[in-house]
Scaffold this motif. Structure first.
Motif, PDB file in Angstrom:
ATOM      1  N   ALA A 257       0.846  -1.199   0.000  1.00 28.64           N
ATOM      2  CA  ALA A 257       0.000   0.000   0.000  1.00 28.64           C
ATOM      3  C   ALA A 257       0.876   1.242   0.000  1.00 28.64           C
ATOM      4  CB  ALA A 257      -0.927   0.015   1.209  1.00 28.64           C
ATOM      5  N   VAL A 258       0.399   2.281  -0.729  1.00 29.43           N
ATOM      6  CA  VAL A 258       1.077   3.582  -0.790  1.00 29.43           C
ATOM      7  C   VAL A 258       0.022   4.660  -0.587  1.00 29.43           C
ATOM      8  CG1 VAL A 258       2.466   5.158  -2.194  1.00 29.43           C
ATOM      9  CG2 VAL A 258       2.844   2.701  -2.357  1.00 29.43           C
ATOM     10  N   ASP A 259       0.351   5.670   0.189  1.00 27.26           N
ATOM     11  CA  ASP A 259      -0.572   6.775   0.431  1.00 27.26           C
ATOM     12  C   ASP A 259      -0.921   7.473  -0.887  1.00 27.26           C
ATOM     13  OD1 ASP A 259      -1.346   9.681   1.150  1.00 27.26           O
ATOM     14  OD2 ASP A 259      -1.341   8.662   3.091  1.00 27.26           O
ATOM     15  N   LYS A 260      -2.187   7.908  -1.021  1.00 26.58           N
ATOM     16  CA  LYS A 260      -2.649   8.519  -2.273  1.00 26.58           C
ATOM     17  C   LYS A 260      -1.869   9.786  -2.626  1.00 26.58           C
ATOM     18  CE  LYS A 260      -7.391   6.773  -2.100  1.00 26.58           C
ATOM     19  NZ  LYS A 260      -8.839   7.140  -2.035  1.00 26.58           N
ATOM     20  N   ASP A 261      -1.460  10.539  -1.604  1.00 27.57           N
ATOM     21  CA  ASP A 261      -0.739  11.792  -1.864  1.00 27.57           C
ATOM     22  C   ASP A 261       0.707  11.563  -2.301  1.00 27.57           C
ATOM     23  OD1 ASP A 261      -3.022  13.157  -1.111  1.00 27.57           O
ATOM     24  OD2 ASP A 261      -2.390  13.316   0.991  1.00 27.57           O
ATOM     25  N   TYR A 262       1.187  10.336  -2.225  1.00 27.85           N
ATOM     26  CA  TYR A 262       2.589  10.053  -2.556  1.00 27.85           C
ATOM     27  C   TYR A 262       2.706   9.036  -3.691  1.00 27.85           C
ATOM     28  CZ  TYR A 262       3.815  12.501   1.736  1.00 27.85           C
ATOM     29  OH  TYR A 262       3.986  13.457   2.705  1.00 27.85           O
ATOM     30  N   ARG A 263       1.673   8.883  -4.468  1.00 30.42           N
ATOM     31  CA  ARG A 263       1.740   7.931  -5.575  1.00 30.42           C
ATOM     32  C   ARG A 263       2.426   8.565  -6.784  1.00 30.42           C
ATOM     33  NH1 ARG A 263      -4.243   5.024  -4.974  1.00 30.42           N
ATOM     34  NH2 ARG A 263      -3.767   4.008  -2.978  1.00 30.42           N
ATOM     35  N   LYS A 264       2.791   7.710  -7.737  1.00 28.31           N
ATOM     36  CA  LYS A 264       3.515   8.112  -8.951  1.00 28.31           C
ATOM     37  C   LYS A 264       4.897   8.676  -8.617  1.00 28.31           C
ATOM     38  CE  LYS A 264      -0.621   8.906 -11.707  1.00 28.31           C
ATOM     39  NZ  LYS A 264      -1.365   9.849 -12.565  1.00 28.31           N
ATOM     40  N   LEU A 265       5.456   8.220  -7.505  1.00 31.70           N
ATOM     41  CA  LEU A 265       6.826   8.582  -7.135  1.00 31.70           C
ATOM     42  C   LEU A 265       7.728   7.352  -7.068  1.00 31.70           C
ATOM     43  CD1 LEU A 265       6.082  11.163  -4.275  1.00 31.70           C
ATOM     44  CD2 LEU A 265       6.729  11.669  -6.632  1.00 31.70           C
ATOM     45  N   LYS A 266       7.266   6.237  -7.638  1.00 27.50           N
ATOM     46  CA  LYS A 266       8.028   4.975  -7.666  1.00 27.50           C
ATOM     47  C   LYS A 266       8.231   4.390  -6.272  1.00 27.50           C
ATOM     48  CE  LYS A 266       8.669   5.222 -12.129  1.00 27.50           C
ATOM     49  NZ  LYS A 266       8.024   4.258 -13.054  1.00 27.50           N
ATOM     50  N   ILE A 267       7.370   4.746  -5.322  1.00 26.82           N
ATOM     51  CA  ILE A 267       7.516   4.208  -3.964  1.00 26.82           C
ATOM     52  C   ILE A 267       7.137   2.732  -3.948  1.00 26.82           C
ATOM     53  CG2 ILE A 267       6.660   4.362  -1.597  1.00 26.82           C
ATOM     54  CD1 ILE A 267       6.331   7.359  -2.032  1.00 26.82           C
ATOM     55  N   GLY A 268       6.019   2.363  -4.581  1.00 30.36           N
ATOM     56  CA  GLY A 268       5.604   0.966  -4.628  1.00 30.36           C
ATOM     57  C   GLY A 268       6.626   0.084  -5.322  1.00 30.36           C
ATOM     58  N   THR A 269       7.166   0.562  -6.437  1.00 37.27           N
ATOM     59  CA  THR A 269       8.183  -0.206  -7.154  1.00 37.27           C
ATOM     60  C   THR A 269       9.419  -0.424  -6.288  1.00 37.27           C
ATOM     61  OG1 THR A 269       7.390   0.691  -9.250  1.00 37.27           O
ATOM     62  CG2 THR A 269       9.588  -0.265  -9.246  1.00 37.27           C
ATOM     63  N   THR A 270       9.842   0.619  -5.578  1.00 35.89           N
ATOM     64  CA  THR A 270      11.028   0.494  -4.721  1.00 35.89           C
ATOM     65  C   THR A 270      10.791  -0.496  -3.585  1.00 35.89           C
ATOM     66  OG1 THR A 270      11.552   2.793  -5.250  1.00 35.89           O
ATOM     67  CG2 THR A 270      12.705   1.803  -3.390  1.00 35.89           C
TER      68      THR A 270
END
Length: 331
Positions: A257-270
């Motif tokens: 899970a990734v917070d909606k305000d921090y998506r599209k920053l490659k956090i999930g991929t990392t």
């Protein structure tokens, strides 16, 4: 008696009796009078029709004259309103398509206007650009460029002077804000459990209890990673690694899970890459996971990392949605 006989014979030879001859003459006179009266009436009718035509022509001409006057007044009013309403105070001295101080002349391809434009361009280049801050983003105004192709084609004039409004193109350069600094850490203590649960429960369709979280995190704490921004948990991944069918060491991604305000920053991929790296260090043979068939962003993320669709699980989740099992083989 002889005279009357002769008179009677003459009248018979002429074919008309004395009384009938007078009646014929009177009939001819009446016919002539009627024809004269008819001619007089026709002449009077023609004169009346001519007078009516003249009157209608005068009325039509006057109406056309009034319309032309109204049209000219309307055009003048509209042009004045346009001149007053479309005045643009530009730094290059252009006001409503004309150079300031010369509003009486239209903008056409002339030597004076060309030299004036060159001067204004040179002034614009020498002026420094002033940044404007709008909604925490810096906007820098570049110099305004005027389309000169219209001025090269002189307009056709039909006895009246027309004002040409040139479009002013204004380009803006928006500087992106710096990306937030995200730090990644392994799960450390029970104090991080509430933030992990609150983050995952926002997006996942399955209502997990705290015992489910503790089962994964307490048994495999090295396979649980957190993404932090200013000590706030903005992303988390929970995994496990055990033996499957007595021979295969299978890794399993249980939650991401990734917070909606921090998506599209490659956090999930990392986060997925860090979990896979930790599984490889523990000699994992493969990694599997399940995700909703309608969750296209998650499918795109895993497939970009090399996962393959292995099986479709019908009505897998409690909401009735099907799931796709994805696999990543190491050996």
């Amino acid at each position: 008696m002889e005279v009357n006989v002769q008179e009677g014979l003459t009248s018979i030879t002429n074919g008309v009796e004395p009384s009938s001859a007078s009646t014929v003459k009177s009939g001819k006179k009446k016919a002539k009078r009627k024809n004269k009266s008819k001619n007089i009436s026709t002449n009077s009718n023609q004169e009346q029709s001519q007078q009516q035509e003249e009157k209608t022509g005068e009325v039509v001409n006057s109406a056309y004259g009034k319309l032309n006057g109204l049209h000219e007044n309307f055009v003048e009013k509209v042009s004045e309103e346009l001149k007053q309403g479309l005045k643009l105070n530009c730094p290059n001295g252009l006001i409503n398509g004309s150079v300031s101080g010369s509003e009486d002349h239209p903008i056409v391809a002339k030597s004076k206007s060309a030299t004036a434009k060159k001067k204004h361009r040179s002034r614009q280049k020498s002026k420094p650009q002033e940044p404007l801050i709008v909604n925490d983003s810096t906007i820098v105004k570049s110099e305004q460029s005027v389309d000169n192709s219209i001025s090269n084609n002189s307009p056709k004039t039909d006895g009246q002077m027309h004002t040409i409004v040139l479009p002013i193109k204004e380009t803006c350069i928006v500087k992106e804000l710096p990306k937030p600094e995200i730090s990644y850490r392994v799960y450390e203590s029970e104090l991080q459990m509430p933030s992990i649960m609150s983050l995952i429960q926002k997006d996942l369709s399955e209502p997990y209890s705290i015992y489910t979280y503790r089962y994964f995190i307490h048994n495999w704490p090295r396979l649980c990673f957190l993404a932090l921004h200013d000590s706030r948990c903005v992303g988390a991944i929970v995994c496990k690694l055990d033996i499957h069918r007595q021979n295969i060491r299978r890794g399993y991604i249980a939650m991401l899970a990734v917070d909606k305000d921090y998506r599209k920053l490659k956090i999930g991929t990392t986060l997925v890459q860090k979990a896979i790296q930790a599984m490889l260090e523990d000699n994992a043979d493969e990694v599997v996971l399940e995700t909703e068939i309608t969750n296209r962003p998650a499918l795109r993320l895993y497939e970009n990392l090399g996962f393959v669709r292995d099986k479709r699980l019908f009505h897998y989740y409690l909401n009735g949605v099907d799931a796709l099992r994805l696999k990543l083989w190491f050996r």
